[in-house]
Design a protein around this motif. Sequence first.
Motif, PDB file in Angstrom:
ATOM      1  N   LEU A   1       5.750  10.228  -2.735  1.00 52.80           N
ATOM      2  CA  LEU A   1       4.708  10.260  -2.142  1.00 52.80           C
ATOM      3  C   LEU A   1       5.175  11.111  -0.385  1.00 52.80           C
ATOM      4  CD1 LEU A   1       2.942   7.253  -3.091  1.00 52.80           C
ATOM      5  CD2 LEU A   1       2.001   9.917  -3.370  1.00 52.80           C
TER       6      LEU A   1
ATOM      7  N   PHE B   1       0.254  -3.067  -2.838  1.00 55.54           N
ATOM      8  CA  PHE B   1       0.623  -1.432  -2.807  1.00 55.54           C
ATOM      9  C   PHE B   1       1.803  -1.477  -1.423  1.00 55.54           C
ATOM     10  CE2 PHE B   1      -4.476  -1.031  -2.644  1.00 55.54           C
ATOM     11  CZ  PHE B   1      -4.117  -0.448  -4.529  1.00 55.54           C
ATOM     12  N   SER B   2       2.782  -0.957  -2.055  1.00 52.32           N
ATOM     13  CA  SER B   2       4.124  -1.142  -1.604  1.00 52.32           C
ATOM     14  C   SER B   2       4.368   0.287  -1.593  1.00 52.32           C
ATOM     15  CB  SER B   2       5.500  -1.700  -2.169  1.00 52.32           C
ATOM     16  OG  SER B   2       5.222  -1.169  -2.823  1.00 52.32           O
ATOM     17  N   TYR B   3       5.067   0.602  -0.847  1.00 47.65           N
ATOM     18  CA  TYR B   3       5.359   1.794  -1.190  1.00 47.65           C
ATOM     19  C   TYR B   3       6.307   2.856  -2.060  1.00 47.65           C
ATOM     20  CZ  TYR B   3       7.298   7.326  -0.621  1.00 47.65           C
ATOM     21  OH  TYR B   3       7.494   8.821   0.026  1.00 47.65           O
ATOM     22  N   GLN B   4       6.656   1.985  -2.674  1.00 51.53           N
ATOM     23  CA  GLN B   4       7.997   1.612  -4.207  1.00 51.53           C
ATOM     24  C   GLN B   4       6.507   2.323  -4.920  1.00 51.53           C
ATOM     25  OE1 GLN B   4      11.158   1.807  -5.128  1.00 51.53           O
ATOM     26  NE2 GLN B   4      10.310   2.681  -6.544  1.00 51.53           N
TER      27      GLN B   4
ATOM     28  N   ALA C   1       8.056   6.931   4.638  1.00 50.38           N
ATOM     29  CA  ALA C   1       8.348   6.174   2.544  1.00 50.38           C
ATOM     30  C   ALA C   1       8.439   4.370   3.166  1.00 50.38           C
ATOM     31  CB  ALA C   1       9.822   6.471   3.072  1.00 50.38           C
ATOM     32  N   GLU C   2       9.642   3.989   2.733  1.00 59.99           N
ATOM     33  CA  GLU C   2       9.476   2.435   2.723  1.00 59.99           C
ATOM     34  C   GLU C   2       8.102   1.746   4.014  1.00 59.99           C
ATOM     35  OE1 GLU C   2      12.172   3.991   1.331  1.00 59.99           O
ATOM     36  OE2 GLU C   2      10.952   3.279  -0.680  1.00 59.99           O
ATOM     37  N   ASN C   3       8.494   2.807   5.409  1.00 59.07           N
ATOM     38  CA  ASN C   3       7.317   1.896   6.376  1.00 59.07           C
ATOM     39  C   ASN C   3       5.629   1.936   6.089  1.00 59.07           C
ATOM     40  OD1 ASN C   3       9.437   0.817   7.806  1.00 59.07           O
ATOM     41  ND2 ASN C   3       9.655   3.051   9.396  1.00 59.07           N
ATOM     42  N   PHE C   4       5.445   3.172   5.115  1.00 52.53           N
ATOM     43  CA  PHE C   4       4.076   2.285   4.053  1.00 52.53           C
ATOM     44  C   PHE C   4       4.365   1.674   3.795  1.00 52.53           C
ATOM     45  CE2 PHE C   4       4.588   7.401   4.590  1.00 52.53           C
ATOM     46  CZ  PHE C   4       3.095   7.543   5.701  1.00 52.53           C
ATOM     47  N   SER C   5       4.290   0.377   4.140  1.00 51.49           N
ATOM     48  CA  SER C   5       3.441  -0.799   4.020  1.00 51.49           C
ATOM     49  C   SER C   5       1.834  -0.885   3.019  1.00 51.49           C
ATOM     50  CB  SER C   5       4.418  -2.117   3.706  1.00 51.49           C
ATOM     51  OG  SER C   5       4.406  -2.245   5.781  1.00 51.49           O
ATOM     52  N   TYR C   6       1.780  -1.460   3.172  1.00 48.51           N
ATOM     53  CA  TYR C   6       0.234  -2.227   2.493  1.00 48.51           C
ATOM     54  C   TYR C   6      -0.203  -2.826   4.555  1.00 48.51           C
ATOM     55  CZ  TYR C   6      -4.596  -4.170   2.435  1.00 48.51           C
ATOM     56  OH  TYR C   6      -5.839  -4.474   2.364  1.00 48.51           O
TER      57      TYR C   6
ATOM     58  N   TYR D   1      -0.942   9.748   2.203  1.00 44.56           N
ATOM     59  CA  TYR D   1      -1.329   8.605   3.178  1.00 44.56           C
ATOM     60  C   TYR D   1      -2.527   8.822   4.159  1.00 44.56           C
ATOM     61  CZ  TYR D   1       2.249   5.663   1.165  1.00 44.56           C
ATOM     62  OH  TYR D   1       2.646   5.341  -0.393  1.00 44.56           O
TER      63      TYR D   1
END
Lengths: 275, 275
Positions: free
Chosen positions: A169, B132-135, A129-134, A174
């Motif tokens: 997502l 390309f943040s998760y949000q 989730a939010e840890n899927f940063s660029y 990812y």
Amino acid sequence: MADTSWTSSAKSLKGVILDLCGVLYDSGEDGGTPIPGSVEAVKRLKASDLKLRFCTNETQASREKFVAKLQRMGFDISVCEVFSPAPAALAVLRDRGLRPHLLVYDGLLAEFESVDKSNPNCVVIGDAAENFSYQNLNDAFRVLIGLEKPVLFSLGKGRYYKETDGLKLDVGAYMKALEYACDVEAEVIGKPSPAFFNSVLRDMGLEPHQVLMMGDDLVNDVGGAQHCGMKGLQVRTGKYRPSDQEHPTVTADGTVDDLAQAVDLLLGERGGVSP
Amino acid sequence: MADTSWTSSAKSLKGVILDLCGVLYDSGEDGGTPIPGSVEAVKRLKASDLKLRFCTNETQASREKFVAKLQRMGFDISVCEVFSPAPAALAVLRDRGLRPHLLVYDGLLAEFESVDKSNPNCVVIGDAAENFSYQNLNDAFRVLIGLEKPVLFSLGKGRYYKETDGLKLDVGAYMKALEYACDVEAEVIGKPSPAFFNSVLRDMGLEPHQVLMMGDDLVNDVGGAQHCGMKGLQVRTGKYRPSDQEHPTVTADGTVDDLAQAVDLLLGERGGVSP
């Protein structure tokens, strides 16, 4: 109207495997809420002569914390009944002497505490989730592209899941991003991997044809179970979408409104008493 | 050692198309730095009898700002010589009466200022790096999955590119993520789309066999140009990797150390004077 053709095999069943998120509860910022009737439905299944296991691609928290959350929602469930990808991944890493770079929920890190993560020679991604940063995805990418032979493990390959505030997502998206960037195919640990389903069947001591899998994910729950020889039932809760019924490759053995209805029909057909 | 077999066709060439990032300069936090010898090489090409265009999948800034940056680095280059995906996308959106949800660099938004973006019925993604943040990716996903027939445009489909601090995931990885999540195939605008290359050839007034494309991206620059009938030359700068030379489907017509060497060999073969 309920499609009841699937219940014709109800009498020959000896076990049931339940997906968790979208079947027992809807996840959300608040930890999630039980789907109406599901606490009672699990109780009735447990009281029946059917063996029951839970099979989830849940990777937001360690299995212990996750099960504790379900118990707080009122579910009669224990850690040893729950199969999730992280412990399976841990076993694979140990078998193959691999040191992972992890891109997962903070809450899952505890599962991997005992593994050497220095100088990583593979990447493990789970839903983050939010840890899927660029930045984080790029860090994982750089580890992979720097390996002579990139090794990528994905804890599940779901497209998306449903939280109380809408669709989100899932790790599969990812996984595809990293597969494409590094020209590599991920090894999926979790549903729909046959190795994962078979480990549950082994634990139940049952043959695939004796077991019914219920889930909200047509491809990963229903299709995955069918691929192993089980029956697959889809619930119209969680991430279910009407278009699932026209899926080009997967057709559920049956579709029910929710877990409560499935248990009613199943136990009713087996001669149980309706509530 | 330079591979010079490609120069045998140098005399019949009438035009050259250059990729920008990784050929003229390496991008980076500081705006980027010219690759040694490339400012002079562009100057020599411009002084030759060859027609010159620049073809980039650059989507970090509007074409005007991007060209201004290159001019500040010392390159003799003007906006009308540069082909980039955003203006091409704008034309497609207008043709088809589409209202985009944009997931791009903030700097690119100006290119789409004139388009109605209310109640979006398609998604346009470009490289967006930290955006390309998760949000943000999830927002784009929700727009797509909510459409009866999802329409996704991708400004290029590069796997990764090189900045001064290392390799970075490009838009292609995120395109694949959305394709998988929504079970849709993106329409690629930019290299290696033949429509994009052909618009450059039309502007030059040349046939494909008269033109040489130079880039650092084997698949998108070299393979894309070859697919259109041009010659494709790869430079060993930018994202070039030695493993490119064993690519299963794309073989460059030649490989050179950098743009400066390519221009030396090219103009030398055509009878120009070496510097």
